[in-house]
Design an enzyme around this catalytic site. Structure first.
Site, PDB file in Angstrom:
ATOM      1  N   HIS A  39       0.807  -1.230   0.000  1.00 51.76           N
ATOM      2  CA  HIS A  39       0.000   0.000   0.000  1.00 51.76           C
ATOM      3  C   HIS A  39       0.839   1.277   0.000  1.00 51.76           C
ATOM      4  CE1 HIS A  39       0.646  -0.223   4.412  1.00 51.76           C
ATOM      5  NE2 HIS A  39       0.456   1.088   4.391  1.00 51.76           N
ATOM      6  N   ASP A  87      -4.385   0.109   8.056  1.00 53.96           N
ATOM      7  CA  ASP A  87      -3.223   0.996   7.994  1.00 53.96           C
ATOM      8  C   ASP A  87      -3.303   2.060   9.088  1.00 53.96           C
ATOM      9  OD1 ASP A  87      -0.957   2.420   6.895  1.00 53.96           O
ATOM     10  OD2 ASP A  87      -2.382   3.791   5.965  1.00 53.96           O
ATOM     11  N   GLU A 109       3.754   5.055  -3.309  1.00 54.32           N
ATOM     12  CA  GLU A 109       3.885   6.384  -2.724  1.00 54.32           C
ATOM     13  C   GLU A 109       5.323   6.684  -2.299  1.00 54.32           C
ATOM     14  OE1 GLU A 109       0.572   8.528  -0.286  1.00 54.32           O
ATOM     15  OE2 GLU A 109       1.603   7.071   0.947  1.00 54.32           O
ATOM     16  N   ASP A 110       5.978   5.712  -1.683  1.00 59.70           N
ATOM     17  CA  ASP A 110       7.280   5.964  -1.067  1.00 59.70           C
ATOM     18  C   ASP A 110       8.462   5.351  -1.817  1.00 59.70           C
ATOM     19  OD1 ASP A 110       5.965   7.285   0.980  1.00 59.70           O
ATOM     20  OD2 ASP A 110       5.756   5.477   2.195  1.00 59.70           O
TER      21      ASP A 110
END
Length: 762
Positions: A106, A173, A110-111
């Site tokens: 997840h 999360d 993004e990272d």
């Protein structure tokens, strides 16, 4: 950042890590053991999956571990431990393999620079869509954190409405991030905790995830108000011994009662959360002692019929409190929750709150929509299709379709996320609708169908005609009467409760406003053409087509409707537009008509055809100046204000005169329609004696004059002999207003009554 709290990722071990090669090697080995132990624990929880699916999850773990290599959380743990923990929480709900893979990845997009195509290629389009729905909108530029939050939340909810697994992963999360929030900088605690309470806690409640709902509440409370949390924790610990004795006594007495009737039940003590105790103390102004004296008991029965029999057993054991029995089995809550509730007076006057349900109902009560996966092979699916908030998830898509602005969308959904309690109302055909407490007849109409809401003209509740703003109560039977020409009113936005109704009304008003603005723009353009000496140009003529083609070029490709909207909103001046057209019209062989021009000069350009009517059913859309608040009967002047459209003021309004001057390009001749519709808001100024009952006496006079009060502004100081009060009221026209003022002047408590008009600032 967007809606998800930062997972505190850093590209190097945090400060304080060992610097020597031997220490770094030892730390690396320790981290490897930590990660392997976390993965092994997670993998053991996957026994419900097929072997092939477990292998896919293991491959996803290897992919995610490589992607997060070298990243650490603020706690010093390798970052991969966070995705593993999130996936393990999802495994407790028995989510399928694609959801678990998405949970492991997840944060990869993004990272770690992983793109959607990479994930789709290795793990399938289903997983890629889930991960994309979980990814924040950091690549886009927003004007503020609030706009970023609204856009991210909008994206997440739309993904959730299409696939509920998105929000289940998101809640897992958020839960793990809240569990580890203490390792984040303390400056972030408040923002993240408030966001959790405002958005994620009510989403968990809406989806029936009761265990997650309670845990997130507690974690947010402990980080938002650490001192209050600690104080309450100690207070609860002090009374636990006394409660244990009482708990054992109540459970023993209830157990014996059910044994007498040879009923097998499971008894569970329901402890109140610290946050619930805190909210009860704040909201109901209760002492801790009063709140802590409430004892909760859950009773799990084998069959539904046993639940109803069990109520009788309980009421024979302890005296029931009148009016507290609630049947959520026959009428489930919107999130699928089913139970029978009753409050009783137990030993020593202790309040006993009991919930009775079956085993499956208990699972749904704790896990809500996640029960769909827990009971895939059972008989739960049919019930979930009707009860587990499918209707609410679909309504999110409808609200999004009707709302262009992300902040409006967020506000509308927040309204639906915080229903204090629900009311159960009936259609004339005895169908039950569940609405948030405080819902009105208009909310009911939109809950049936958007067409019913858009055309509601009247309503009856329990056979009695009522106003559209009537608040509904449990067991009301509501009948909606529609009319083809009925339309939503802006005033409805002041009292509707549901986000669905609010978004539908706003959408209809926006469309109506656009139509009316186009019509106003067309009137102003025709008026400007006449002033310039041109007659009406047939809309379907070749000449009209040529004119609009050239106007589109002049105004950067704008369509005919966009140009008329710009004129109606005051962004374009019709007179200036016609001046630009002059040469084009002459080239097309159309010259100003001398007869039309002479008529304009003789009448000063103010013949009836050039005057706009306002205040009627078919009048131009206008805004009335708040500084003078004109009503039918007043002499009025119109001003075409850029971005606001046509603004109407009283002709003697000094504020408008100073603000707009006598600029002929924006001043428009306006007059009241022959038959003004509805009522008009205006402001009156009262000077009252500073005596008991003075305001009440004035209010009675106003009511007897058939006038509604919208707002009252009063001074804070109360030592003066007279009080100056400003009131906003609704009147039909100037005659009605003057009659009101005359009646007020006769009242003994009223020293002076006059109409208010703001003065121009010097």
């Amino acid at each position: 950042m967007g809606m998800t709290p930062e997972s505190h990722v850093v590209s190097e071990p945090p400060p304080g890590s060992a610097a020597s090669p031997d220490d770094r090697a030892a730390q690396t080995a320790e981290h490897a053991v930590m990660v392997q132990r976390a993965f092994d624990q997670f993998f053991r929880a996957l026994a419900y999956l097929k072997e092939a699916d477990r292998e896919r999850v293991a491959a996803a773990y290897a992919f995610a571990r490589r992607a997060h290599e070298g990243q650490y959380r603020n706690s010093g743990e390798p970052y991969i431990t966070h995705p593993i923990a999130v996936a393990e929480l999802c495994a407790h709900w028995h989510l399928d393999a694609p959801a678990l893979i998405a949970a492991l990845m997840h944060d990869a997009m993004e990272d770690c620079g992983v793109n959607k195509q990479d994930i789709a290629k290795d793990f399938g389009a289903d997983v890629a869509e889930l991960v994309d729905g979980l990814t924040k909108l950091e690549k886009l530029q927003f004007h503020s954190r609030e706009e970023n939050q609204a856009q991210s939340f909008r994206k997440m909810l739309l993904a959730m409405a299409k696939d509920v697994r998105v929000i289940l992963i998101k809640l897992a999360d958020r839960t793990h991030n809240m569990r580890t929030l203490s390792s984040a900088p303390r400056s972030k605690w408040s923002r993240i905790s408030r966001e959790t309470l405002e958005i994620y806690v009510p989403i968990a409640d809406r989806l029936g995830l009761n265990a997650t709902f309670r845990e997130l509440q507690e974690l947010a409370f402990s980080h938002l108000y650490p001192w209050r949390y600690e104080t309450l924790s100690k207070a609860v610990a002090r009374v636990k011994g006394r409660r244990r004795t009482m708990s054992e006594r109540i459970q023993a007495e209830v157990g014996r009662a059910f044994s007498t009737f040879q009923m097998k039940v499971q008894l569970i003590e329901r402890e109140q959360s610290l946050y619930k105790i805190y909210r009860q103390m704040i909201d109901k102004q209760l002492s801790f002692a009063k709140v802590s004296d409430i004892f909760g008991l859950q009773i799990i029965c084998e069959k539904v019929i046993d639940c109803y029999t069990g109520i009788g057993v309980l009421h024979q054991t302890y005296r029931p409190a009148p009016g507290t029995f609630k049947d959520f089995i026959a009428n489930p809550k919107p999130n699928g929750y089913q139970s029978l509730h009753t409050d009783m007076v137990g030993p020593s006057g202790v309040d006993v709150q009991a919930e009775i349900r079956t085993e499956i109902m208990h699972v749904v009560a704790e896990t809500g929509i996640a029960a769909h996966w827990l009971y895939q092979s059972g008989g739960l699916d049919g019930m979930l299709a009707d009860n587990l908030n499918g209707r609410w998830l679909k309504s999110l898509l409808e609200i999004e379709n009707d709302t262009d602005d992300a902040s409006e969308f967020l506000n509308d959904v927040k309204v639906d996320l915080h229903p204090d309690t629900s009311v159960y109302v009936f259609t004339p055909k005895n169908q039950i609708l569940t609405l948030p407490k405080g819902s009105t007849v208009v909310d009911f109409a939109y809950a049936i169908h958007s067409n019913v809401g858009d055309h509601i003209a009247a309503a009856q509740v329990n056979g009695v005609p009522v106003s559209l703003r009537t608040v509904l109560k449990n067991s009301d039977t509501v009948e909606i009467l529609t009319a083809e020409d009925a339309r939503p009113h802006p005033g409805w936005l002041e009292f509707v409760k549901t986000g669905r109704a609010r978004s539908k009304i706003r959408s209809q008003l926006k469309n109506a406003d656009q139509r009316e603005t186009v019509e106003l723009g067309e009137r102003l353009l025709i008026q400007a053409l006449r002033v310039a000496g041109y007659g009406d140009i047939p809309a379907d003529s070749t000449l009209a087509e040529t004119i609009w083609t050239h106007l589109a070029v002049l105004h950067h490709g704008s369509t005919r409707e966009q140009i008329l909207q710009d004129i109606g909103h005051g962004r374009l001046i019709a007179g200036e537009l016609v001046a630009q057209l002059g040469q084009l019209l002459q080239q097309a062989g159309l010259k100003p008509d001398a007869l039309v021009l002479s008529r304009q000069r003789l009448t000063g350009g103010s013949q009836p055809a050039a005057v706009l009517a306002v205040g009627g059913a078919d009048s131009a859309p206008v805004r009335y100046g708040h500084c003078c608040r004109p009503v039918p009967g007043d002499a009025i002047t119109g001003y075409l204000v850029s971005g606001r459209g046509l603004e109407v003021h009283r002709s003697e309004c000094l504020v408008a005169q100073k603000r707009y001057g006598k600029n002929p390009s924006i001043m428009l001749p306006v007059e009241w329609a022959e038959e003004p519709v509805s009522e008009f808001e205006t402001t009156i100024l009262l000077h009252l004696r500073n005596a008991k009952g003075a305001l009440a006496e004035a209010s009675v006079v106003i009511a007897q004059s058939e006038v509604n009060i919208l707002r009252i502004d009063m001074p804070e100081e109360g030592r003066l002999e007279t009080i100056e009060i400003r009131m906003n009221v609704l009147v039909r026209n100037l005659e009605h207003l003057e009659a009101l003022l005359k009646n007020l002047r006769r009242a003994r408590a009223v020293l002076r009554a006059s109409r208010f008009m703001a003065e121009a600032a010097s």
